[in-house]
Design a protein around this motif. Structure first.
Motif, PDB file in Angstrom:
ATOM      1  N   ALA A  57       0.808  -1.222   0.000  1.00  0.00           N
ATOM      2  CA  ALA A  57       0.000   0.000   0.000  1.00  0.00           C
ATOM      3  C   ALA A  57       0.838   1.267   0.000  1.00  0.00           C
ATOM      4  O   ALA A  57       0.389   2.306  -0.481  1.00  0.00           O
ATOM      5  N   ARG A  58       2.070   1.193   0.515  1.00  0.00           N
ATOM      6  CA  ARG A  58       2.877   2.413   0.636  1.00  0.00           C
ATOM      7  C   ARG A  58       3.458   2.824  -0.711  1.00  0.00           C
ATOM      8  O   ARG A  58       3.942   1.981  -1.472  1.00  0.00           O
ATOM      9  N   PRO A  59       3.446   4.116  -1.006  1.00  0.00           N
ATOM     10  CA  PRO A  59       3.881   4.576  -2.334  1.00  0.00           C
ATOM     11  C   PRO A  59       5.320   4.251  -2.667  1.00  0.00           C
ATOM     12  O   PRO A  59       5.646   3.999  -3.827  1.00  0.00           O
ATOM     13  N   GLU A  60       6.215   4.241  -1.660  1.00  0.00           N
ATOM     14  CA  GLU A  60       7.622   3.941  -1.952  1.00  0.00           C
ATOM     15  C   GLU A  60       7.759   2.534  -2.525  1.00  0.00           C
ATOM     16  O   GLU A  60       8.520   2.315  -3.478  1.00  0.00           O
ATOM     17  N   TYR A  61       7.035   1.598  -1.949  1.00  0.00           N
ATOM     18  CA  TYR A  61       7.095   0.227  -2.434  1.00  0.00           C
ATOM     19  C   TYR A  61       6.348   0.061  -3.746  1.00  0.00           C
ATOM     20  O   TYR A  61       6.783  -0.674  -4.641  1.00  0.00           O
ATOM     21  N   LEU A  62       5.229   0.744  -3.869  1.00  0.00           N
ATOM     22  CA  LEU A  62       4.452   0.619  -5.102  1.00  0.00           C
ATOM     23  C   LEU A  62       5.227   1.112  -6.312  1.00  0.00           C
ATOM     24  O   LEU A  62       5.171   0.513  -7.382  1.00  0.00           O
ATOM     25  N   ARG A  63       5.970   2.197  -6.131  1.00  0.00           N
ATOM     26  CA  ARG A  63       6.759   2.706  -7.267  1.00  0.00           C
ATOM     27  C   ARG A  63       7.828   1.685  -7.676  1.00  0.00           C
ATOM     28  O   ARG A  63       8.048   1.440  -8.870  1.00  0.00           O
ATOM     29  N   LEU A  64       8.485   1.092  -6.681  1.00  0.00           N
ATOM     30  CA  LEU A  64       9.466   0.048  -6.991  1.00  0.00           C
ATOM     31  C   LEU A  64       8.802  -1.160  -7.644  1.00  0.00           C
ATOM     32  O   LEU A  64       9.343  -1.763  -8.577  1.00  0.00           O
ATOM     33  N   LEU A  65       7.598  -1.515  -7.160  1.00  0.00           N
ATOM     34  CA  LEU A  65       6.881  -2.658  -7.726  1.00  0.00           C
ATOM     35  C   LEU A  65       6.475  -2.420  -9.164  1.00  0.00           C
ATOM     36  O   LEU A  65       6.588  -3.319 -10.008  1.00  0.00           O
ATOM     37  N   GLN A  66       5.978  -1.220  -9.438  1.00  0.00           N
ATOM     38  CA  GLN A  66       5.579  -0.911 -10.813  1.00  0.00           C
ATOM     39  C   GLN A  66       6.767  -1.043 -11.755  1.00  0.00           C
ATOM     40  O   GLN A  66       6.644  -1.579 -12.857  1.00  0.00           O
ATOM     41  N   ARG A  67       7.921  -0.573 -11.311  1.00  0.00           N
ATOM     42  CA  ARG A  67       9.121  -0.677 -12.136  1.00  0.00           C
ATOM     43  C   ARG A  67       9.573  -2.127 -12.245  1.00  0.00           C
ATOM     44  O   ARG A  67       9.922  -2.606 -13.338  1.00  0.00           O
ATOM     45  N   ALA A  68       9.558  -2.852 -11.113  1.00  0.00           N
ATOM     46  CA  ALA A  68       9.972  -4.258 -11.133  1.00  0.00           C
ATOM     47  C   ALA A  68       9.066  -5.089 -12.029  1.00  0.00           C
ATOM     48  O   ALA A  68       9.528  -5.994 -12.736  1.00  0.00           O
ATOM     49  N   ASN A  69       7.777  -4.789 -12.033  1.00  0.00           N
ATOM     50  CA  ASN A  69       6.822  -5.532 -12.852  1.00  0.00           C
ATOM     51  C   ASN A  69       7.186  -5.458 -14.332  1.00  0.00           C
ATOM     52  O   ASN A  69       7.054  -6.435 -15.074  1.00  0.00           O
ATOM     53  N   ILE A  70       7.679  -4.314 -14.756  1.00  0.00           N
ATOM     54  CA  ILE A  70       8.128  -4.137 -16.146  1.00  0.00           C
ATOM     55  C   ILE A  70       9.479  -4.817 -16.362  1.00  0.00           C
ATOM     56  O   ILE A  70       9.689  -5.537 -17.342  1.00  0.00           O
ATOM     57  N   LEU A  71      10.388  -4.586 -15.402  1.00  0.00           N
ATOM     58  CA  LEU A  71      11.760  -5.063 -15.591  1.00  0.00           C
ATOM     59  C   LEU A  71      11.875  -6.581 -15.551  1.00  0.00           C
ATOM     60  O   LEU A  71      12.752  -7.145 -16.216  1.00  0.00           O
ATOM     61  N   TRP A  72      11.014  -7.266 -14.779  1.00  0.00           N
ATOM     62  CA  TRP A  72      11.085  -8.731 -14.774  1.00  0.00           C
ATOM     63  C   TRP A  72      10.844  -9.299 -16.165  1.00  0.00           C
ATOM     64  O   TRP A  72      11.546 -10.219 -16.606  1.00  0.00           O
ATOM     65  N   ASP A  73       9.861  -8.753 -16.870  1.00  0.00           N
ATOM     66  CA  ASP A  73       9.586  -9.247 -18.220  1.00  0.00           C
ATOM     67  C   ASP A  73      10.717  -8.878 -19.178  1.00  0.00           C
ATOM     68  O   ASP A  73      11.108  -9.679 -20.031  1.00  0.00           O
ATOM     69  N   GLU A  74      11.257  -7.677 -19.036  1.00  0.00           N
ATOM     70  CA  GLU A  74      12.383  -7.276 -19.885  1.00  0.00           C
ATOM     71  C   GLU A  74      13.603  -8.149 -19.618  1.00  0.00           C
ATOM     72  O   GLU A  74      14.304  -8.560 -20.549  1.00  0.00           O
ATOM     73  N   LEU A  75      13.850  -8.435 -18.333  1.00  0.00           N
ATOM     74  CA  LEU A  75      15.003  -9.261 -17.971  1.00  0.00           C
ATOM     75  C   LEU A  75      14.843 -10.677 -18.522  1.00  0.00           C
ATOM     76  O   LEU A  75      15.810 -11.271 -19.022  1.00  0.00           O
ATOM     77  N   SER A  76      13.623 -11.213 -18.445  1.00  0.00           N
ATOM     78  CA  SER A  76      13.373 -12.553 -18.993  1.00  0.00           C
ATOM     79  C   SER A  76      13.655 -12.584 -20.488  1.00  0.00           C
ATOM     80  O   SER A  76      14.228 -13.548 -21.012  1.00  0.00           O
ATOM     81  N   THR A  77      13.262 -11.522 -21.180  1.00  0.00           N
ATOM     82  CA  THR A  77      13.505 -11.443 -22.624  1.00  0.00           C
ATOM     83  C   THR A  77      15.008 -11.402 -22.906  1.00  0.00           C
ATOM     84  O   THR A  77      15.511 -12.116 -23.783  1.00  0.00           O
ATOM     85  N   GLN A  78      15.732 -10.570 -22.154  1.00  0.00           N
ATOM     86  CA  GLN A  78      17.187 -10.484 -22.346  1.00  0.00           C
ATOM     87  C   GLN A  78      17.868 -11.814 -22.052  1.00  0.00           C
ATOM     88  O   GLN A  78      18.812 -12.206 -22.740  1.00  0.00           O
ATOM     89  N   ALA A  79      17.382 -12.491 -20.999  1.00  0.00           N
ATOM     90  CA  ALA A  79      18.011 -13.747 -20.584  1.00  0.00           C
ATOM     91  C   ALA A  79      17.614 -14.925 -21.456  1.00  0.00           C
ATOM     92  O   ALA A  79      18.280 -15.963 -21.452  1.00  0.00           O
TER      93      ALA A  79
END
Length: 390
Positions: A57-79
């Motif tokens: 619920a906290r914005p600091e974590y949500l911002r990191l989560l939103q970014r991580a949600n994108i980066l996990w898929d990008e990282l999977s593609t790179q890997a």
């Protein structure tokens, strides 16, 4: 005196490896030193499953989560391999919390749904519920072993130097742009000079960063188990069950329960942050018998899809801050990523990116994760006290 390397990273777990990749992709000279051999079992980044749970619920974590949600898929593609398998995730136990989270997730761009007990048990037949359930389709499981290997391979391809069996025994800040790092190798002792150090040493953070003004970090040894499945898992999501320690559920409650399907091993189930506080140099590797029995009793009541008598215990470490918030801060020529308190792995690519930007001066620290923050609510200690844990 000149530096031997621009950025030196201490610790080659997931966080250090993600930071190495981000710094290397930014064009920096990077040296990562890891004390143990590849694939070791001594820290917190091994094993094949970690939950990706977007319910913050906290914005600091949500911002990191939103970014991580994108980066996990990008990282999977790179890997070239799927690192995050989106099986969905369910949270249950406290209705007001689930309903609030449902609203927060919608505003953060994560879809979720509230399910009644009957519908949830029909959809997830390996589980039992007593309250409304929050289902988050974007949730799932991350392969920790594959993630660390992929991050290090991609970092090396981007120009980083990755060295295992290189134990950092200490470091000294010489100036605002020079740190002397003492390293022990099979060839003996050596000294490496770096313009900037990134400390991502997990359970060994306080030991190595003793001269830094860091908050307390309590290292625990955790022992989740893999319960054997009674049949094919079908639709078995990751899950988190909020339980108050004073409740009578037919067994003692040592904290919130988490779990997930680990292909080939069964259903992983554990108490969150309930292990012994230990010295990582003298780790006992001892299961706490009453907690193990309580997990079996929990499985008997809540997880009809598993066999509570057929299980294998595993072991990992948590590095816990007292408020269970991360430490992501830059202290002169040293950047620290630590205190992930058993819930950091879902953020790995976003934290690696953030630490790289902190270390290279591209961003400022997030106040909630400052090493100098005032800890108002010692959640970790309070929760353990309520559960009767020393």
């Amino acid at each position: 005196m000149s530096n031997d390397v621009e950025f030196l990273i201490i610790g080659g777990g997931a966080m250090g490896s993600a930071t190495a990749l981000s710094l290397a992709q930014l064009g920096h000279e990077v040296l990562l030193l890891e004390r143990f051999e590849p694939g070791h079992l001594n820290g917190a980044s091994h094993g094949t499953t970690r939950n990706f749970n977007p319910a913050y619920a906290r914005p600091e974590y949500l911002r990191l989560l939103q970014r991580a949600n994108i980066l996990w898929d990008e990282l999977s593609t790179q890997a070239g391999t799927e690192l995050l398998h989106r099986t969905g995730l369910v949270n249950h136990g406290i209705v007001a919390e689930q309903r609030h989270m449902h609203q927060v997730l919608a505003s953060a761009g994560f879809s979720s749904e509230l399910l009644g007990i009957e519908e949830a048990e029909e959809r997830f037949s390996g589980m039992r519920f007593e309250t409304e359930v929050l289902h988050i389709p974007a949730g799932g499981q991350i392969n920790a072993d594959a993630t660390v290997a992929a991050l290090q391979r991609l970092a090396a391809e981007a120009g980083a130097s990755i060295r295992h069996s290189q134990q950092v025994t200490g470091f000294e800040v010489l100036s605002e742009d020079q740190v002397a790092v003492a390293v022990r190798t099979t060839q003996g002792e050596q000294r490496v000079l770096a313009r900037h150090v990134v400390l991502t040493a997990g359970a060994w953070t306080r030991q190595l960063g003793g001269s830094l003004p860091l908050p307390a970090i309590h290292v625990t040894e955790e022992h989740p188990v893999h319960f054997a499945l009674r049949a094919e898992p079908g639709n078995f999501p990751g899950f988190n069950h909020s339980l108050h320690s004073g409740r009578d559920i037919g067994s003692p409650v040592f904290g919130p329960v988490y779990g997930m399907h680990t292909p080939g091993a069964g259903i992983k189930v554990g108490w969150h942050g309930s292990g012994r506080i230990i010295d990582p140099e003298q780790r006992p590797h001892l299961v706490i018998e009453d907690q193990l029995v309580a997990l079996q009793q929990y499985a008997q009541r809540w997880l009809p899809g598993v066999n509570p008598q057929d299980f294998a215990a595993i072991s990992c470490t948590y590095a816990n801050t007292e408020d269970e918030d991360f430490i992501l801060d830059r202290l002169g020529p040293v950047t620290v990523g630590a205190g992930f308190s058993g819930h950091g792995f879902k953020f790995v690519p976003a934290i690696g990116e953030h630490l790289a930007q902190l270390a290279s001066g591209r961003t400022a620290p997030i106040p909630a994760f400052s090493a100098a923050r005032t800890i108002g609510a010692p959640v970790f200690l309070e929760r353990r006290a309520q559960a009767g844990l020393a």
